[in-house]
Design an enzyme around this catalytic site. Structure first.
Site, PDB file in Angstrom:
ATOM      1  N   SER A 124       0.833  -1.196   0.000  1.00  0.00           N
ATOM      2  CA  SER A 124       0.000   0.000   0.000  1.00  0.00           C
ATOM      3  C   SER A 124       0.869   1.248   0.000  1.00  0.00           C
ATOM      4  O   SER A 124       1.966   1.257   0.574  1.00  0.00           O
ATOM      5  CB  SER A 124      -0.872  -0.014   1.255  1.00  0.00           C
ATOM      6  OG  SER A 124      -1.442   1.251   1.479  1.00  0.00           O
ATOM      7  N   TYR A 148      -1.701  -0.466  11.012  1.00  0.00           N
ATOM      8  CA  TYR A 148      -1.983  -1.088   9.715  1.00  0.00           C
ATOM      9  C   TYR A 148      -0.811  -0.871   8.756  1.00  0.00           C
ATOM     10  O   TYR A 148      -0.317  -1.808   8.119  1.00  0.00           O
ATOM     11  CB  TYR A 148      -3.273  -0.502   9.112  1.00  0.00           C
ATOM     12  CG  TYR A 148      -3.357  -0.707   7.625  1.00  0.00           C
ATOM     13  CD1 TYR A 148      -3.582  -1.970   7.095  1.00  0.00           C
ATOM     14  CD2 TYR A 148      -3.174   0.359   6.734  1.00  0.00           C
ATOM     15  CE1 TYR A 148      -3.623  -2.168   5.726  1.00  0.00           C
ATOM     16  CE2 TYR A 148      -3.212   0.172   5.372  1.00  0.00           C
ATOM     17  CZ  TYR A 148      -3.440  -1.088   4.868  1.00  0.00           C
ATOM     18  OH  TYR A 148      -3.465  -1.280   3.516  1.00  0.00           O
ATOM     19  N   LYS A 152       2.068  -3.539   6.737  1.00  0.00           N
ATOM     20  CA  LYS A 152       2.422  -3.612   5.311  1.00  0.00           C
ATOM     21  C   LYS A 152       3.925  -3.433   5.129  1.00  0.00           C
ATOM     22  O   LYS A 152       4.555  -4.136   4.338  1.00  0.00           O
ATOM     23  CB  LYS A 152       1.650  -2.544   4.521  1.00  0.00           C
ATOM     24  CG  LYS A 152       0.163  -2.841   4.382  1.00  0.00           C
ATOM     25  CD  LYS A 152      -0.071  -4.102   3.560  1.00  0.00           C
ATOM     26  CE  LYS A 152      -1.522  -4.518   3.513  1.00  0.00           C
ATOM     27  NZ  LYS A 152      -1.743  -5.806   2.846  1.00  0.00           N
TER      28      LYS A 152
HETATM   29  N1  UFG Z   1     -12.433  11.580   3.365  1.00  0.00           N
HETATM   30  C1  UFG Z   1     -13.473  12.422   3.715  1.00  0.00           C
HETATM   31  N2  UFG Z   1     -14.605  11.875   4.266  1.00  0.00           N
HETATM   32  C2  UFG Z   1     -14.731  10.539   4.482  1.00  0.00           C
HETATM   33  C3  UFG Z   1     -13.659   9.681   4.126  1.00  0.00           C
HETATM   34  C4  UFG Z   1     -12.522  10.237   3.575  1.00  0.00           C
HETATM   35  O1  UFG Z   1     -13.394  13.642   3.541  1.00  0.00           O
HETATM   36  O2  UFG Z   1     -15.769  10.104   5.001  1.00  0.00           O
HETATM   37  C5  UFG Z   1     -11.240  12.154   2.728  1.00  0.00           C
HETATM   38  C6  UFG Z   1      -9.948  11.926   3.490  1.00  0.00           C
HETATM   39  O3  UFG Z   1      -9.745  12.946   4.440  1.00  0.00           O
HETATM   40  C7  UFG Z   1      -8.925  11.925   2.351  1.00  0.00           C
HETATM   41  C8  UFG Z   1      -9.708  11.323   1.180  1.00  0.00           C
HETATM   42  O4  UFG Z   1     -11.070  11.489   1.486  1.00  0.00           O
HETATM   43  O5  UFG Z   1      -8.562  13.229   2.022  1.00  0.00           O
HETATM   44  C9  UFG Z   1      -9.432   9.847   0.963  1.00  0.00           C
HETATM   45  O6  UFG Z   1      -9.656   9.147   2.181  1.00  0.00           O
HETATM   46  P1  UFG Z   1      -9.735   7.548   2.223  1.00  0.00           P
HETATM   47  O7  UFG Z   1     -10.016   7.171   3.640  1.00  0.00           O
HETATM   48  O8  UFG Z   1     -10.666   7.056   1.186  1.00  0.00           O
HETATM   49  O9  UFG Z   1      -8.273   7.094   1.769  1.00  0.00           O
HETATM   50  P2  UFG Z   1      -6.837   7.379   2.412  1.00  0.00           P
HETATM   51  O10 UFG Z   1      -5.987   7.950   1.318  1.00  0.00           O
HETATM   52  O11 UFG Z   1      -6.925   8.127   3.658  1.00  0.00           O
HETATM   53  O12 UFG Z   1      -6.348   5.918   2.790  1.00  0.00           O
HETATM   54  C10 UFG Z   1      -6.395   4.888   1.839  1.00  0.00           C
HETATM   55  C11 UFG Z   1      -6.589   3.579   2.563  1.00  0.00           C
HETATM   56  C12 UFG Z   1      -5.392   3.237   3.373  1.00  0.00           C
HETATM   57  C13 UFG Z   1      -4.176   3.276   2.516  1.00  0.00           C
HETATM   58  C14 UFG Z   1      -4.036   4.591   1.815  1.00  0.00           C
HETATM   59  C15 UFG Z   1      -2.883   4.516   0.857  1.00  0.00           C
HETATM   60  O13 UFG Z   1      -7.718   3.644   3.423  1.00  0.00           O
HETATM   61  O14 UFG Z   1      -5.535   1.937   3.874  1.00  0.00           O
HETATM   62  O15 UFG Z   1      -5.217   4.883   1.074  1.00  0.00           O
HETATM   63  O16 UFG Z   1      -2.602   5.731   0.296  1.00  0.00           O
HETATM   64  F1  UFG Z   1      -3.100   3.084   3.289  1.00  0.00           F
END
Ligand code: UFG
Length: 361
Positions: A124, A148, A152
């Site tokens: 990841s 988590y 990885k």
């Molecule tokens: N976000 C919101 N509201 C939500 C969920 C997310 O505004 O309800 C925003 C977050 O702040 C972020 C973006 O949407 O800016 C993406 O968030 P995600 O949770 O979808 O994804 P992340 O990039 O935070 O994390 C994901 C996976 C992780 C992994 C990572 C790798 O969840 O397991 O990508 O880059 F490690």
């Protein structure tokens, strides 16, 4: 090749099984069922047009794994089987270490004893933590900010150590950015248990009326519109990358680590608006405070994957939203939905060892 797909009943694993079968490989799935539904199986079989066997196996169960390796002569293993929720990992670190790291060690030992020495591992972009610069290349510094992510990184490291120690062992570490979307058929897709942690499934549930509004975590980042920027990649492109990586690993007879992303950063608001276009509905949202641990912008430099594998992402954000919406609209309750199209055909009984999820019907 005959491929063992660990975690093959899950979101990314199931899409990869379809691509493997389309490319003529034989697929055997091992899945603990902890974050997947057996109802994916008849749909998968319908997509690939052939019976697939699913074995309910937890990778920490060496006896069950050995039985699988004895029953089949695998050419390679694709390893998707892991717990993956960042917040959950902070509450239950030992469960994550045990499932993700111990499970990987037991799998590697079973592979070694069975003489199977090709592995494609689901890593990841989380291993980059908050990257110092974007786009992120594979040689960027590695740092993790939660349990988590640590699982990885540790798994990548122990796979690397095994490659050093065993001259025959080959591994591909695939660092995913943000997988979204679903198979174009609408038959398989992402089906999170409980409240989604990630943006796209949350938007899908708001669009279908299961949740009132999206909460956007922060609009004061130094990005195009103040919201977080990520590299969303269509799960079908990601699935193809796995098969390309497997075939390249065999052809070139080498180990490698590559980013899998589009190389394009998309903000939360841009994704929300693309989804609104795809579903023809408004997605209500409110801006709330930043989520702890979130970076402002993370997106890939996918050049290495292009150079080594000849792979690049083909689906744009509109296609990701269109396919995610089709899946959600056809299956408002995920695999618990019983739409006519999704009615499972009769399942052929698996012949192989281990408890059979098929028996659960
Ligand atoms: N976000 C919101 N509201 C939500 C969920 C997310 O505004 O309800 C925003 C977050 O702040 C972020 C973006 O949407 O800016 C993406 O968030 P995600 O949770 O979808 O994804 P992340 O990039 O935070 O994390 C994901 C996976 C992780 C992994 C990572 C790798 O969840 O397991 O990508 O880059 F490690």
């Amino acid at each position: 090749m005959r491929i063992l797909v660990c975690g093959g009943a899950g979101y990314i694993g199931s899409h990869t099984c379809v691509t493997l079968a389309e490319r003529g490989h034989q697929v055997v799935i091992a899945d603990s069922g902890v974050n997947s539904s057996p109802r994916v199986m008849p749909r998968l079989q319908r997509l690939v047009g052939a019976p697939l066997s699913l074995h309910r196996v937890d990778l920490r169960d060496r006896t069950a794994l050995d039985a699988l390796f004895t029953a089949y002569r695998f050419d390679a293993v694709l390893h998707f089987a892991a717990l993956k929720a960042v917040g959950d990992s902070c509450r239950r670190p030992l469960e994550y270490f045990d499932n993700n790291i111990s499970g990987t060690i037991v799998l590697l030992r079973a592979m070694q004893d069975a003489g199977v020495h090709r592995l494609v591992f689901s890593s990841s972009a989380t291993v980059y933590g908050e990257p110092a610069q974007v786009p992120v290349r594979e040689d960027a510094g590695l740092q993790v900010t939660n349990p988590y992510g640590r699982t990885k990184l540790v798994a990548e490291q122990l796979i690397g150590d095994l490659c050093q120690a065993d001259p025959a062992f080959r591994a591909a570490n695939l660092r995913y950015f943000n997988p979204v979307g679903a198979h174009a058929s609408g038959l398989i897709g992402e089906d999170p248990a409980g409240e989604p942690n990630n943006l796209m499934p949350y938007i899908c549930q708001v669009a279908v009326g299961q949740r009132e509004r999206l909460r956007i975590f922060g609009d004061d980042y130094p990005t195009i519109d103040g919201t977080g920027v990520r590299d969303y990649i269509h799960v079908v492109d990601l699935a193809r990358a796995h098969v390309d990586a497997l075939e390249y690993m065999v052809r070139a007879d080498r180990s490698f680590t590559v980013n899998l992303g589009t190389g394009r950063g998309v903000s939360v608001l841009e994704l929300v608006h693309a989804f609104e276009r795809a579903c023809g509905r408004r997605i209500p949202y409110e801006i709330v405070g930043r989520r702890p641990g979130d970076a402002a912008a993370v997106y890939a430099d996918p050049t290495l994957a292009q150079q080594l594998l000849g792979w690049q992402a083909e689906h744009d954000v509109d296609a990701m939203c269109r396919d995610a919406w089709r899946w959600q609209a056809m299956n408002p309750q995920g695999y618990r939905s019983t739409t006519r199209r999704a009615t499972p055909p009769r399942l052929r009984r698996s012949r192989a060892v281990g408890a059979r999820l098929a028996d659960a019907y």
